[in-house]
Write a protein that holds these residues in place. Structure first.
Motif, PDB file in Angstrom:
ATOM      1  N   PRO A 100       0.690  -1.291   0.014  1.00 22.73           N
ATOM      2  CA  PRO A 100       0.121   0.099   0.014  1.00 22.73           C
ATOM      3  C   PRO A 100       0.956   1.243  -0.079  1.00 22.73           C
ATOM      4  O   PRO A 100       1.796   1.052   0.853  1.00 22.73           O
ATOM      5  N   LEU A 155       0.820   5.677   0.137  1.00 20.85           N
ATOM      6  CA  LEU A 155       0.084   6.846   0.120  1.00 20.85           C
ATOM      7  C   LEU A 155       0.723   7.832  -1.031  1.00 20.85           C
ATOM      8  O   LEU A 155       1.772   8.255  -0.933  1.00 20.85           O
ATOM      9  N   ALA A 181      -0.838   7.966  -9.493  1.00 17.89           N
ATOM     10  CA  ALA A 181      -1.551   6.777  -9.012  1.00 17.89           C
ATOM     11  C   ALA A 181      -2.068   5.807 -10.100  1.00 17.89           C
ATOM     12  O   ALA A 181      -1.978   4.631  -9.943  1.00 17.89           O
ATOM     13  N   ASP A 226      -3.582   5.023  -1.913  1.00 20.59           N
ATOM     14  CA  ASP A 226      -4.580   6.088  -1.623  1.00 20.59           C
ATOM     15  C   ASP A 226      -4.112   7.436  -2.062  1.00 20.59           C
ATOM     16  O   ASP A 226      -2.962   7.728  -1.885  1.00 20.59           O
ATOM     17  N   ARG A 248      -4.531  11.306  -1.729  1.00 20.16           N
ATOM     18  CA  ARG A 248      -5.288  12.341  -0.690  1.00 20.16           C
ATOM     19  C   ARG A 248      -4.656  13.567  -0.606  1.00 20.16           C
ATOM     20  O   ARG A 248      -3.504  13.676  -0.712  1.00 20.16           O
ATOM     21  N   TYR A 303       0.976   2.472   5.520  1.00 20.44           N
ATOM     22  CA  TYR A 303       1.535   2.495   4.181  1.00 20.44           C
ATOM     23  C   TYR A 303       2.980   2.146   4.238  1.00 20.44           C
ATOM     24  O   TYR A 303       3.799   2.511   4.914  1.00 20.44           O
TER      25      TYR A 303
END
Length: 122
Positions: free
Chosen positions: A2, A4, A22, A33, A35, A46
């Motif tokens: 994962p 970020l 992304a 993610d 953001r 992450y």
């Protein structure tokens, strides 16, 4: 893994580049993610982090890096800056090629794992 992908964007260019990053991460099958920095409360979940801001990093972006410095020091981190003219502009190109002064305080050795610069669309 994962990841970020955080951004601070005044006019939308940095957000757009974060979304494109992304897209590249997605093609390799990694979870992520995306953001805005004002929506990020935790970096712990992450495995890797990407942050972007304008050529002069925003207060919000630097506050985020400062708040999470201990966690970020243990993760792969990539940073990017966005300028509106690109680094080949005859007047401001040299400014855009310089490392943002705010980045100097990041990381144990004073530099990110990698810093990239992009030309914005506005």
């Amino acid at each position: 893994m994962p990841m970020l992908i955080g951004y601070a964007s005044r006019f939308g260019s940095t957000r757009d580049i974060a979304i494109r990053i992304a897209g590249a991460v997605r093609t390799h099958g990694n979870a992520f993610d995306v953001r805005s920095v004002d929506k990020i409360s935790d970096c712990v979940p992450y495995d890797a982090v990407v942050f972007g801001s304008g050529v002069s990093w925003t207060i919000e972006a630097m506050d985020l890096v400062r708040r999470h410095a201990a966690v970020l020091a243990r993760k792969p981190v990539w940073l990017f800056s966005v300028g509106s003219f690109g680094d080949r502009h005859p007047i401001v190109g040299a400014l855009i090629r310089k490392e943002p002064k705010e980045i100097g305080e990041f990381g144990a050795d004073g530099s990110p794992a990698r810093l990239s610069r992009f030309c914005g669309s506005h």
